[in-house]
Design a protein around this motif. Sequence first.
Motif, PDB file in Angstrom:
ATOM      1  N   GLY A 184       1.004  -1.348   0.079  1.00  0.00           N
ATOM      2  CA  GLY A 184       0.008  -0.165   0.090  1.00  0.00           C
ATOM      3  C   GLY A 184       0.940   1.428  -0.056  1.00  0.00           C
ATOM      4  N   HIS A 185       0.300   2.525  -0.591  1.00  0.00           N
ATOM      5  CA  HIS A 185       0.975   3.657  -0.760  1.00  0.00           C
ATOM      6  C   HIS A 185       0.505   4.344   0.611  1.00  0.00           C
ATOM      7  CE1 HIS A 185       2.316   7.384  -2.132  1.00  0.00           C
ATOM      8  NE2 HIS A 185       3.089   6.647  -3.061  1.00  0.00           N
ATOM      9  N   PRO A 186       1.447   5.092   1.068  1.00  0.00           N
ATOM     10  CA  PRO A 186       1.369   5.831   2.482  1.00  0.00           C
ATOM     11  C   PRO A 186       0.459   7.195   2.031  1.00  0.00           C
ATOM     12  CG  PRO A 186       3.655   6.116   1.796  1.00  0.00           C
ATOM     13  CD  PRO A 186       3.054   5.192   0.846  1.00  0.00           C
ATOM     14  N   ASP A 187       0.081   7.567   0.882  1.00  0.00           N
ATOM     15  CA  ASP A 187      -0.579   8.772   0.812  1.00  0.00           C
ATOM     16  C   ASP A 187      -1.987   8.330   0.437  1.00  0.00           C
ATOM     17  OD1 ASP A 187       1.581  10.436   1.378  1.00  0.00           O
ATOM     18  OD2 ASP A 187       2.216  10.397  -0.814  1.00  0.00           O
ATOM     19  N   PHE A 188      -2.488   7.146   0.351  1.00  0.00           N
ATOM     20  CA  PHE A 188      -3.821   6.851  -0.211  1.00  0.00           C
ATOM     21  C   PHE A 188      -4.494   6.018   0.742  1.00  0.00           C
ATOM     22  CE2 PHE A 188      -1.398   7.702  -4.015  1.00  0.00           C
ATOM     23  CZ  PHE A 188      -2.415   8.325  -4.744  1.00  0.00           C
ATOM     24  N   GLU A 189      -5.632   6.400   1.267  1.00  0.00           N
ATOM     25  CA  GLU A 189      -6.475   5.730   2.376  1.00  0.00           C
ATOM     26  C   GLU A 189      -5.799   6.169   3.625  1.00  0.00           C
ATOM     27  OE1 GLU A 189      -9.528   4.914   2.194  1.00  0.00           O
ATOM     28  OE2 GLU A 189      -9.653   5.038  -0.056  1.00  0.00           O
ATOM     29  N   ARG A 190      -5.274   7.339   3.687  1.00  0.00           N
ATOM     30  CA  ARG A 190      -4.436   7.694   5.006  1.00  0.00           C
ATOM     31  C   ARG A 190      -5.027   8.843   5.520  1.00  0.00           C
ATOM     32  NH1 ARG A 190       1.922   8.190   6.118  1.00  0.00           N
ATOM     33  NH2 ARG A 190       1.983   8.341   8.227  1.00  0.00           N
ATOM     34  N   PHE A 191      -5.137   9.899   4.856  1.00  0.00           N
ATOM     35  CA  PHE A 191      -5.431  11.469   5.256  1.00  0.00           C
ATOM     36  C   PHE A 191      -6.708  11.557   5.172  1.00  0.00           C
ATOM     37  CE2 PHE A 191      -1.110  11.244   3.754  1.00  0.00           C
ATOM     38  CZ  PHE A 191      -0.591  11.487   4.963  1.00  0.00           C
ATOM     39  N   GLU A 192      -7.549  12.345   6.000  1.00  0.00           N
ATOM     40  CA  GLU A 192      -8.812  13.099   5.874  1.00  0.00           C
ATOM     41  C   GLU A 192      -8.514  14.604   6.152  1.00  0.00           C
ATOM     42  OE1 GLU A 192     -12.240  11.204   7.717  1.00  0.00           O
ATOM     43  OE2 GLU A 192     -11.019   9.507   8.250  1.00  0.00           O
ATOM     44  N   GLY A 193      -9.476  15.337   5.640  1.00  0.00           N
ATOM     45  CA  GLY A 193      -9.249  16.711   5.985  1.00  0.00           C
ATOM     46  C   GLY A 193     -10.215  17.696   4.964  1.00  0.00           C
ATOM     47  N   THR A 194      -9.748  18.946   4.842  1.00  0.00           N
ATOM     48  CA  THR A 194     -10.569  19.809   4.072  1.00  0.00           C
ATOM     49  C   THR A 194      -9.709  20.661   3.205  1.00  0.00           C
ATOM     50  OG1 THR A 194     -10.096  21.606   5.616  1.00  0.00           O
ATOM     51  CG2 THR A 194     -12.048  20.370   5.780  1.00  0.00           C
ATOM     52  N   GLY A 195      -8.451  20.013   2.802  1.00  0.00           N
ATOM     53  CA  GLY A 195      -7.592  20.503   1.769  1.00  0.00           C
ATOM     54  C   GLY A 195      -6.430  21.455   2.240  1.00  0.00           C
ATOM     55  N   SER A 196      -5.385  21.671   1.341  1.00  0.00           N
ATOM     56  CA  SER A 196      -4.642  22.874   1.710  1.00  0.00           C
ATOM     57  C   SER A 196      -3.887  23.086   0.571  1.00  0.00           C
ATOM     58  CB  SER A 196      -3.661  22.354   2.895  1.00  0.00           C
ATOM     59  OG  SER A 196      -2.711  23.328   3.180  1.00  0.00           O
ATOM     60  N   PRO A 197      -3.403  24.583   0.235  1.00  0.00           N
ATOM     61  CA  PRO A 197      -2.807  24.827  -1.028  1.00  0.00           C
ATOM     62  C   PRO A 197      -1.346  24.870  -0.398  1.00  0.00           C
ATOM     63  CG  PRO A 197      -3.717  26.801   0.077  1.00  0.00           C
ATOM     64  CD  PRO A 197      -4.493  25.488   0.965  1.00  0.00           C
ATOM     65  N   GLY A 198      -0.463  24.879  -1.673  1.00  0.00           N
ATOM     66  CA  GLY A 198       0.858  25.010  -1.208  1.00  0.00           C
ATOM     67  C   GLY A 198       1.716  23.570  -1.327  1.00  0.00           C
ATOM     68  N   ILE A 199       1.044  22.615  -1.769  1.00  0.00           N
ATOM     69  CA  ILE A 199       1.718  21.287  -1.574  1.00  0.00           C
ATOM     70  C   ILE A 199       2.769  21.299  -2.725  1.00  0.00           C
ATOM     71  CG2 ILE A 199       1.442  18.822  -1.999  1.00  0.00           C
ATOM     72  CD1 ILE A 199      -1.164  19.008  -0.586  1.00  0.00           C
ATOM     73  N   VAL A 200       2.389  21.717  -3.823  1.00  0.00           N
ATOM     74  CA  VAL A 200       3.466  21.839  -5.144  1.00  0.00           C
ATOM     75  C   VAL A 200       3.735  23.279  -5.317  1.00  0.00           C
ATOM     76  CG1 VAL A 200       2.274  19.663  -6.048  1.00  0.00           C
ATOM     77  CG2 VAL A 200       1.595  22.140  -6.805  1.00  0.00           C
ATOM     78  N   GLU A 201       4.881  23.289  -6.097  1.00  0.00           N
ATOM     79  CA  GLU A 201       5.624  24.428  -6.579  1.00  0.00           C
ATOM     80  C   GLU A 201       4.560  25.255  -7.333  1.00  0.00           C
ATOM     81  OE1 GLU A 201       7.991  25.941  -5.201  1.00  0.00           O
ATOM     82  OE2 GLU A 201       9.123  24.325  -4.091  1.00  0.00           O
ATOM     83  N   ARG A 202       4.808  26.528  -7.686  1.00  0.00           N
ATOM     84  CA  ARG A 202       3.916  27.224  -8.440  1.00  0.00           C
ATOM     85  C   ARG A 202       4.353  27.107 -10.164  1.00  0.00           C
ATOM     86  NH1 ARG A 202       0.148  29.692  -5.884  1.00  0.00           N
ATOM     87  NH2 ARG A 202      -0.464  30.452  -8.032  1.00  0.00           N
ATOM     88  N   VAL A 203       5.568  26.460 -10.533  1.00  0.00           N
ATOM     89  CA  VAL A 203       5.720  26.153 -11.729  1.00  0.00           C
ATOM     90  C   VAL A 203       6.153  24.804 -11.917  1.00  0.00           C
ATOM     91  CG1 VAL A 203       7.682  26.829 -13.662  1.00  0.00           C
ATOM     92  CG2 VAL A 203       6.908  28.476 -11.946  1.00  0.00           C
ATOM     93  N   LEU A 204       5.838  24.300 -13.149  1.00  0.00           N
ATOM     94  CA  LEU A 204       6.046  22.862 -13.397  1.00  0.00           C
ATOM     95  C   LEU A 204       7.342  22.694 -13.486  1.00  0.00           C
ATOM     96  CD1 LEU A 204       3.230  21.673 -16.168  1.00  0.00           C
ATOM     97  CD2 LEU A 204       3.592  20.858 -13.896  1.00  0.00           C
TER      98      LEU A 204
END
Length: 286
Positions: A94-114
């Motif tokens: 299993g992947h540690p980012d799937f079926e693990r977290f709950e919440g209402t979201g948050s910006p800023g996880i990724v950089e603003r340029v690809l």
Amino acid sequence: MSCSPQSLAILLSAASALALAGCTAIPEVIGKTIEIDASGTGGGSSGTGLGGDFSPAGGGSAPGTSSSSGGQAGCEPRLEGVVRDFKAYGTPGGHPDFERFEGTGSPGIVERVLGPDQKPVYAHEGATEYTSGREHFDQWFRDVPEINRSIRFVVPLDVSDDEFRLFSSREFFPIDGEGWGNQDRDHNYGFTFELHMSFRYRGGDDFIFGGDDDIWVFINNQLVMDLGGVHGSMFDTLDLDAMAEALGLELGKNYPLDIFFAERRSGGSSFMISTLKYTNCEPIIL
């Protein structure tokens, strides 16, 4: 207005009247040409919902049909991308980012340029409230043997002409029974969807995208929609004219549109996308 959990393929006959805020659920209109009442209220850029009053106005185009060429003669763009399936956290492999977290979201996880490989760049040194770190995040949108399984998927929406169309589903499960399978659930949750398109900036265009969970949209390699993290259904409308100067868009020129979506928590899955003047004749698979 009630909103049902069904897939919608909608031809919008009043594209300039996108007063789409005020209804957090999806309108109960299926396969219809609809008029948009510009008196709908609410902030379209809030990332919290769609709205306005929708009234059926006759039969529309069926999803997946083709009526004319796209970017050039004989060119028929389609919304074809890659779904990657992951096993749930706590299960073997299993992947540690799937079926693990709950919440209402948050910006800023990724950089603003690809990044140079046209993938989102993780913006943190370690874990965040909704992610377990860079190494695992970098697996979301890349093929990694034994970690994910990739499957081509075409969004069933006709994008072959200049009409403004909208696909929306409150039951978005594109790989049921495929990949790693449903893992003893009613649907195959735990997947990402990566879609790369090119479009011609014509002026007067709006772009709608949304769903749950993570959503990142880049135009001309710059982040324009940041609805990251695990959250319920969230939608946003982008006014390209208002963004044109900041994004460096010039009328009549083609630009990349890159979309990254993740469904990371079972219990529901929604997805919404509208059309632009797409110009890539063949799928862009990275």
